[in-house]
Design an enzyme around this catalytic site. Structure first.
Site, PDB file in Angstrom:
ATOM      1  N   CYS A 132       0.846  -1.196   0.000  1.00 41.09           N
ATOM      2  CA  CYS A 132       0.000   0.000   0.000  1.00 41.09           C
ATOM      3  C   CYS A 132       0.882   1.246   0.000  1.00 41.09           C
ATOM      4  O   CYS A 132       1.654   1.468   0.945  1.00 41.09           O
ATOM      5  CB  CYS A 132      -0.916  -0.036   1.227  1.00 41.09           C
ATOM      6  SG  CYS A 132      -1.646   1.541   1.690  1.00 41.09           S
ATOM      7  N   CYS A 174       0.363   3.670   2.860  1.00 39.28           N
ATOM      8  CA  CYS A 174       0.857   3.058   4.104  1.00 39.28           C
ATOM      9  C   CYS A 174       2.356   3.293   4.244  1.00 39.28           C
ATOM     10  O   CYS A 174       2.850   3.640   5.332  1.00 39.28           O
ATOM     11  CB  CYS A 174       0.579   1.555   4.119  1.00 39.28           C
ATOM     12  SG  CYS A 174      -1.171   1.118   4.091  1.00 39.28           S
TER      13      CYS A 174
END
Length: 343
Positions: A57, A60
């Site tokens: 991600c 992230c």
């Protein structure tokens, strides 16, 4: 024979270790996470902040160094910062339990309960909610001792019997779920004192529930070394025997339960002694003084989609495309919702 083996194992683990909690702890199982929430709800009063993330991600990875820096700024005596990998088969159930559907999602726990959450790469939101839960933890870190309440009623209302005071104190202590000592603590204690102050003009004195030493990572182990464990109140050589566990008087079930508890504590200590895992931050994106060298060739739907995702990840993409639309429009296809065109 089983009792003998269990006794030896318990004695071997009673020494304990001084743990040094990493800035950001990686949770490896739902059992570990549940123990972590229960421990800090009842033993330190610290809020637990969780970052649900995935290695694949982009947002992230962008938030990973921000999260670690915030943990360093707040301090380990103010909050516990953890991470849960949503792709880990041992922890994915936590995402289901708390309804996590996007990444990154930050969930804030206090007294073992979820009090806030948000999703996305929002540094300001992360700081705001963190400071909010830390402030609440500081404000509610209070306890009203039973003897203090006795002295207060003796001065303000001597007609109150011991049974009446018991009812008041029991009601207050029962309002906090994770309360192993069954004391009047936190918001319930503050509310009781406020009510008594309104009724009698002054309220009983509150004291800190947890000290700074209680909240530091190694405090629990230091207590063991100093003889502050439950059951050993007196100090000195005379009480040495009384402080030792009477293993020969325990049942098999009690020994097994004690062993399971000690194994959990040893597992927690092992996790907390680990160094911070910097591997996930090695390739994390950090904004610099210059735009990133990201060039997207083509301004069609795929090129524009790639540019949007790159921008969401914090990059600054450059799209190289014809001045009038992309590939589809170059072939004479009318795209009504093509981004960036007025008509």
């Amino acid at each position: 024979m089983l009792r003998y083996v269990v006794s030896l194992l318990i004695l071997a683990t009673l020494g304990g270790r001084v743990a040094a909690r990493p800035l950001v702890r990686h949770v490896r199982s739902t059992h570990e996470f549940d123990r972590l929430l229960k421990k800090h709800a009842g033993e330190t009063g610290l809020p637990v902040i969780v970052d649900f993330y995935s290695d694949g991600c982009g947002p992230c990875r962008m938030m990973a160094p921000v999260y670690k820096q915030l943990a360093k700024e707040i301090g380990q005596e103010k909050a516990v910062f953890t991470k849960v990998d949503m792709n880990d088969p041992n922890t994915y159930q936590l995402a289901q339990r708390y309804g996590v559907r996007s990444m990154p999602t930050f969930v804030f726990f206090y007294n073992g309960k979820k009090v806030n959450e948000f999703s996305g790469a929002g540094e300001q939101q992360l700081r705001h909610f963190t400071q909010e839960v830390v402030r609440r933890s500081d404000i509610e870190n209070v306890v009203l001792k039973r003897e203090t309440l006795d002295e207060y009623y003796a001065e303000k209302d001597a007609s109150k019997s011991s049974e009446d005071i018991d009812k008041v104190y029991t009601k207050c202590s029962g309002m906090t779920k994770e309360n192993p000592k069954k004391e009047c603590v936190g918001a319930a204690a503050t509310q009781l004192v406020r009510g008594l102050k309104k009724k009698y003009g002054a309220g009983p004195k509150l004291v800190a529930r947890f000290t700074d030493e209680d909240r530091m990572p190694a405090s629990a182990e230091k207590k063991k070394e100093g003889g502050g464990s439950a059951g050993g109140g007196a100090k000195g050589g005379a009480s040495g025997k009384a402080d030792k566990p009477n293993l020969h008087l325990a049942t098999k079930e009690e020994l097994l339960a004690a062993l399971e508890k000690l194994q959990d504590e040893e597992e927690d200590a092992a996790y907390e002694e680990e160094d911070d895992d910097d591997a996930e931050f090695a390739h994390a994106w950090t904004k610099g003084d210059f735009p990133e060298r990201v060039t997207i060739i083509g301004g069609g739907p795929a090129g524009i989609a790639a540019a949007i995702y790159a921008a969401r990840a914090g990059l600054e993409p450059v799209v190289v495309a014809p001045p009038i639309g992309g590939q589809l429009q170059g072939k004479g296809v009318d795209v009504e919702n093509y981004p960036g065109l007025a008509n």
